[in-house]
Scaffold this motif. Structure first.
Motif, PDB file in Angstrom:
ATOM      1  N   ALA A   8       0.830  -1.204   0.000  1.00 20.06           N
ATOM      2  CA  ALA A   8       0.000   0.000   0.000  1.00 20.06           C
ATOM      3  C   ALA A   8       0.862   1.250   0.000  1.00 20.06           C
ATOM      4  CB  ALA A   8      -0.929  -0.012   1.216  1.00 20.06           C
ATOM      5  N   VAL A   9       1.964   1.227   0.761  1.00 25.69           N
ATOM      6  CA  VAL A   9       2.849   2.390   0.795  1.00 25.69           C
ATOM      7  C   VAL A   9       3.496   2.594  -0.567  1.00 25.69           C
ATOM      8  CG1 VAL A   9       4.927   3.339   1.848  1.00 25.69           C
ATOM      9  CG2 VAL A   9       3.253   2.153   3.264  1.00 25.69           C
ATOM     10  N   ARG A  10       3.913   1.513  -1.224  1.00 26.51           N
ATOM     11  CA  ARG A  10       4.529   1.646  -2.553  1.00 26.51           C
ATOM     12  C   ARG A  10       3.529   2.205  -3.559  1.00 26.51           C
ATOM     13  NH1 ARG A  10       6.758  -3.766  -1.417  1.00 26.51           N
ATOM     14  NH2 ARG A  10       8.932  -3.546  -0.754  1.00 26.51           N
ATOM     15  N   LEU A  11       2.283   1.745  -3.503  1.00 20.86           N
ATOM     16  CA  LEU A  11       1.271   2.292  -4.407  1.00 20.86           C
ATOM     17  C   LEU A  11       1.034   3.773  -4.141  1.00 20.86           C
ATOM     18  CD1 LEU A  11      -1.327  -0.636  -4.452  1.00 20.86           C
ATOM     19  CD2 LEU A  11       0.226   0.048  -6.277  1.00 20.86           C
ATOM     20  N   ALA A 178      -4.501   9.593   2.429  1.00 22.16           N
ATOM     21  CA  ALA A 178      -3.925   8.248   2.494  1.00 22.16           C
ATOM     22  C   ALA A 178      -2.582   8.262   3.217  1.00 22.16           C
ATOM     23  CB  ALA A 178      -3.761   7.692   1.078  1.00 22.16           C
ATOM     24  N   ALA A 179      -1.773   9.302   2.982  1.00 23.22           N
ATOM     25  CA  ALA A 179      -0.483   9.390   3.660  1.00 23.22           C
ATOM     26  C   ALA A 179      -0.657   9.570   5.162  1.00 23.22           C
ATOM     27  CB  ALA A 179       0.323  10.554   3.074  1.00 23.22           C
ATOM     28  N   LEU A 180      -1.639  10.360   5.559  1.00 23.36           N
ATOM     29  CA  LEU A 180      -1.892  10.538   6.993  1.00 23.36           C
ATOM     30  C   LEU A 180      -2.319   9.233   7.651  1.00 23.36           C
ATOM     31  CD1 LEU A 180      -3.754  13.962   6.892  1.00 23.36           C
ATOM     32  CD2 LEU A 180      -1.466  13.530   7.784  1.00 23.36           C
ATOM     33  N   ARG A 181      -2.970   8.389   6.889  1.00 23.24           N
ATOM     34  CA  ARG A 181      -3.447   7.125   7.450  1.00 23.24           C
ATOM     35  C   ARG A 181      -2.364   6.040   7.428  1.00 23.24           C
ATOM     36  NH1 ARG A 181      -8.222   4.630   8.552  1.00 23.24           N
ATOM     37  NH2 ARG A 181      -8.338   2.382   8.219  1.00 23.24           N
ATOM     38  N   LEU A 182      -1.556   6.003   6.359  1.00 27.84           N
ATOM     39  CA  LEU A 182      -0.612   4.899   6.176  1.00 27.84           C
ATOM     40  C   LEU A 182       0.776   5.164   6.745  1.00 27.84           C
ATOM     41  CD1 LEU A 182      -1.426   3.859   2.484  1.00 27.84           C
ATOM     42  CD2 LEU A 182      -2.092   2.669   4.575  1.00 27.84           C
TER      43      LEU A 182
END
Length: 745
Positions: A8-11, A178-182
């Motif tokens: 998920a981080v790579r995506l 998404a960045a704040l969540r992951l």
């Protein structure tokens, strides 16, 4: 990032990097509507172009430094927020300067997002996987490029420039959520030692001055005092910074701080600058040449999408096949140069011109990007941990500088503004083709680039000579000549690869031979020696024959022999026998007992393998200092030959049973046979591969007769003469040859 799925981080990072690629596409599609609404003139356009270049360069450098200090997750969140804020300001602007300020902030955010994505690659992946990860990321970004290019060309007419301008800020907002969540909120642990910046403030200011001068040169005039002043100031400041660094290094000669590997950085930056230069030349030339042929704007965009398809293919190739930087540059960059040259010969028909231009864009995109990926991956894997993010900024900076240099080419600005004609088009394309060709020679194999150019040029000259210049200048003939050049480049590369592979095999063969069969020293004790070994099978290095010469407390001892059988099992037997001889020759005083121990060793080896027919012929020779004779034990081997003034004679040495049959393991060892070794004569020890070498008529090599003709008692001349003579006698060896010639020193 414990607990967060890395996929998920790579995506997330791939999507964030795609924003940096899509921004100039959507900006180009919506700029016309914004310019028309705000009534911006040339001054505002020049200011916007200059500000974009300077802000992005500054953002690259500052974002890298910030990522080293506070971690790339924080920088990614901050820069995504900048994209959201800057895009919102630009979309809602009611004045031109407000719009330009919002664009500037959005550009800075996009640059920071790209740096954060690059800095994360060596953190999240092991060095051996970086090439595959970069290849997958390039494929994802290329897909976004193809889709974005075809959407951007319609978005202004369908939805208006403000709605089109709001697409990227909205996407950045989603990625920010998404960045704040992951991604972790805490600051990542920094390096234990405070890292020095990759480039100091002086070098950064010099780069900014150079970019400003190169941007203003084609927009104002190269003779403008401001342009000249900026470029001279940049050169002077850079030289001063360099001189200061040299002086500081001399004053403080301590161990240097971990730095960016020069070779990896140089290759990545050269590849990146070539990418930036060629991308701008391609985007300036292809639309003009297609629009001049009556191709619609939608089809122009579709043809330019071929560049993204080439990127996609390059990413997939890099993901599934491990390419080296040398291979990718040797193949990719000449293909890109061929594609750029082919743009000069597009058909006049609009449909065919668009089709050929699309194919050329695929070729150029594939060639350029397939050369980038190994260099970028190697660069990221080699970065020091203390300055990983700041150093990774060097790659996008090089792409930016390459694009700025391309704008300095005469005619490029006219093409970008739609005012360029055929002369400007030809200049930009040929300069880009030349730049790619030069870099291909620097980063790849020069022979490939030279083969492409020579074959294409000769094909064109041949057509001119046979069919005339009019036929040779037709698009089909020109493309055919370039295709011949590309094929010859592939052939040259394949030939060079094959030559290097053969050289590596030969080096391995020599290393194996020297590891198993130690070279015979020219002087050992009171003996002068020369050895020669020639395996029957090329590329093996070692066969079933063996020899060895060692200096022991009991004198100088030699061993020569031949193992039954061939292949790897024979090599293993040779290794065991030589290992036993090298150790026992020092421990065993009696030469006959030494032969018995070799016999017992081979018997044990035969029993362990279950091979009742394993044996080896061998001849052991010993010379004690101060005497004019040698002692010999012959275990089923050929008797030595004495070569001297009185001719060639076979020495009277009785032959025992070969080693491995157990005949020497019962009772006392055999008694050595003394042989006289007068001055001026030599003894030749050899295996049956020499005496049984056949010519094309099936006749054996007449060893005694040929030795009489050679009449050489010197060991070196004797062995060299025999090796050359038997090579002339037989067209192909059927057995290995081992020779030792010796005489008293």
């Amino acid at each position: 990032m414990t607990g967060t799925p890395r996929r998920a981080v790579r995506l997330l990072l791939m999507a964030a990097a795609s924003l940096s690629v899509l921004l100039p596409l959507l900006r180009g599609a919506t700029a016309a509507g914004a310019v028309a609404e705000f009534g911006m003139g040339r001054g505002e356009a020049v200011a916007a172009q200059l500000a974009t270049a300077l802000v992005m360069l500054t953002a690259f450098l500052l974002s890298g430094r910030a990522a080293d200090l506070w971690g790339w997750p924080r920088v990614l969140r901050w820069t995504l927020g900048m994209m959201v804020a800057g895009g919102a300001v630009a979309v809602t602007a009611d004045r031109p300067w407000t719009y330009l300020a919002g664009r500037t902030v959005e550009d800075a955010g996009a640059a920071g997002v790209l740096i954060a994505a690059l800095a994360s690659v060596p953190v999240l992946n092991l060095p051996g996987r970086i090439t595959r990860v970069v290849g997958g990321a390039v494929a994802g970004v290329a897909t976004a490029f193809v889709l974005g290019a075809n959407i951007a060309v319609r978005i202004d007419s369908v939805a208006g420039w403000r709605l089109g301008e709001s697409v990227l800020p909205a996407a950045a907002a989603l990625l920010l959520l998404a960045a704040l969540r992951l991604l972790p909120r805490d600051r990542l642990p920094g390096p234990a030692v405070r890292a020095l910046p990759v480039c100091g403030p002086g070098v950064a200011v010099a780069a900014l001055l150079a970019v400003a001068g190169l941007e203003l040169g084609p927009l104002r005039d190269w003779s403008d005092p401001l342009v000249g002043g900026l470029l001279c100031a940049a050169v002077a400041l850079f030289a001063a910074c360099r001189a200061r660094s040299v002086l500081l290094a001399r004053r403080n000669p301590g161990p240097p701080a971990p730095g960016v590997p020069a070779l990896a950085a140089g290759g990545a930056m050269a590849a990146g600058a070539t990418l930036g230069f060629t991308q701008l030349a391609l985007s300036a030339a292809v639309p003009v040449v297609l629009l001049q042929r009556g191709v619609t704007l939608a089809h122009v965009t579709l043809a330019m999408s071929g560049y993204g398809l080439g990127m996609l293919a390059a990413g997939l190739v890099a993901r599934h096949w491990r390419l080296t930087p040398l291979t990718s540059s040797s193949l990719g960059l000449p293909l890109a140069a061929v594609g750029l040259a082919a743009l000069h010969f597009l058909p006049a028909d609009a449909g065919r011109a668009a089709l050929v231009a699309g194919a050329v864009a695929v070729l150029v995109g594939f060639g350029l990007v397939v050369a980038q990926i190994p260099y970028l991956a190697g660069f990221l894997a080699a970065l020091p941990r203390q300055r990983r993010a700041a150093a990774s900024a060097l790659y996008p900076v090089s792409i930016l500088l390459g694009g700025v240099l391309a704008q300095a080419v005469p005619g490029s600005t006219e093409l970008l503004t739609g005012r360029g004609g055929p002369p400007a088009l030809g200049t930009v394309l040929w300069v880009a083709c030349g730049v790619v060709a030069v870099v291909a020679m620097l980063l790849g194999r020069p022979v490939v680039s030279l083969a492409v150019a020579a074959a294409a040029g000769l094909q064109h000259l041949l057509l001119v000579a046979l069919a005339g210049e009019r036929v040779a200048d037709r698009p089909g003939a020109a493309v055919a000549a370039l295709a011949v050049g590309a094929v010859m480049g592939l052939v040259a590369w394949s030939r060079r690869q094959q030559s290097e592979r053969l050289a590596r095999v030969r080096a391995s063969e020599i290393a194996l031979q020297q590891a198993v069969l130690h070279p015979i020293p020219p002087l050992l004790g009171e003996l002068r020696l020369t050895g020669h070994y020639q395996p029957a099978t090329a590329g093996t290095g070692v066969g079933g024959d063996f020899f060895e010469a060692v200096r022991t407390p009991h004198g100088t001892r030699l061993l020569i022999g031949d193992v039954r059988g061939k292949g790897l099992q024979a090599v293993q037997t040779v290794t065991d026998l030589l290992g036993c001889f090298r150790s026992q020759a020092h421990e065993t005083a009696d030469l006959g007992e030494l032969a018995a121990r070799l016999d017992r060793q081979l018997t044990r080896l035969a029993a362990a393998r279950g091979d009742e027919e394993l044996f080896a012929t061998a001849l052991l020779l010993q010379h004690r200092d101060g005497v004019d004779q040698v002692e010999v034990v012959n275990c089923g081997h050929l008797a030595p030959l004495r070569v001297g003034p009185d001719g060639v004679r076979t020495t009277p040495v009785p032959a025992l049973l070969p080693l491995g049959l157990g005949a020497l393991g019962l009772g006392r060892g055999p008694v050595p046979t003394p042989l006289a070794l007068p001055g001026g004569s030599a003894l030749l020890l050899h295996t049956d591969g020499l005496s049984e070498a056949r010519n094309s008529s099936g006749e054996f090599y007449p060893l005694g007769e040929r030795l009489s003709v050679l009449r050489a008692a010197d060991p070196g001349r004797l062995v060299a003469g025999l090796a050359a003579d038997v090579h002339d006698w037989t067209h192909q060896l059927s057995d290995d040859i081992a020779l030792i010639a010796l005489t008293r020193a």
